[in-house]
Design a protein around this motif. Sequence first.
Motif, short mmCIF file in Angstrom:
data_model
loop_
_atom_site.label_atom_id
_atom_site.label_comp_id
_atom_site.label_asym_id
_atom_site.label_seq_id
_atom_site.Cartn_x
_atom_site.Cartn_y
_atom_site.Cartn_z
N ALA A 164 0.84 -1.21 0.00
CA ALA A 164 0.00 0.00 0.00
C ALA A 164 0.87 1.25 0.00
O ALA A 164 0.56 2.23 -0.70
N PHE A 165 1.95 1.24 0.77
CA PHE A 165 2.88 2.37 0.82
C PHE A 165 3.45 2.65 -0.57
O PHE A 165 3.40 3.79 -1.06
N ALA A 206 3.02 11.66 0.24
CA ALA A 206 2.42 10.32 0.24
C ALA A 206 3.15 9.40 1.21
O ALA A 206 2.52 8.58 1.89
N ALA A 217 1.02 4.02 -3.04
CA ALA A 217 0.74 5.44 -2.78
C ALA A 217 1.83 6.34 -3.35
O ALA A 217 1.57 7.48 -3.71
N GLU A 267 1.94 10.13 4.68
CA GLU A 267 0.53 9.76 4.88
C GLU A 267 0.29 8.25 4.87
O GLU A 267 -0.80 7.80 5.22
N HIS A 268 1.30 7.46 4.47
CA HIS A 268 1.10 6.02 4.34
C HIS A 268 2.12 5.19 5.12
O HIS A 268 2.53 4.12 4.69
#
Length: 136
Positions: free
Chosen positions: A19-20, A90, A23, A93-94
Amino acid sequence: MPRMIFVNLPVTDLAASMAFYKALGFENNPHFTDDTAACMVWSEAINVMLLTHPKWRTFTDRPIPPATSSEVMLAVSCDSREAVDAMNEAAAEHGGTADINPIQDLGFMYNRNLADPDGHVWEAMWMDPTAIPSGD
């Protein structure tokens, strides 16, 4: 076969790491992804293999460095200063850390460093080769 690079990184949480990287703009290649590893694609030539610790240990007995160490800084080029900033935002945020080093702005080159959730260091950079000082 064209020359390519596959950067292999040990990760503690494969889903969170996927997911990181998604992003940040990487895309997953499902042909090389399972419950122990994921191939995240930056470009036709650059791929990052995220490996669970047990999978990593099938390749080497060397210890996995702690997240507070820096074994390497991997630099990737971005299309603009704004894209460099967006990648850093990003990251923060991740689950990563933005601006782990001071921002570098040389006019013709701009970069910011970030760390992924496991502490792997990346440099997002933009450069305008036509604006490099001639040194005269």
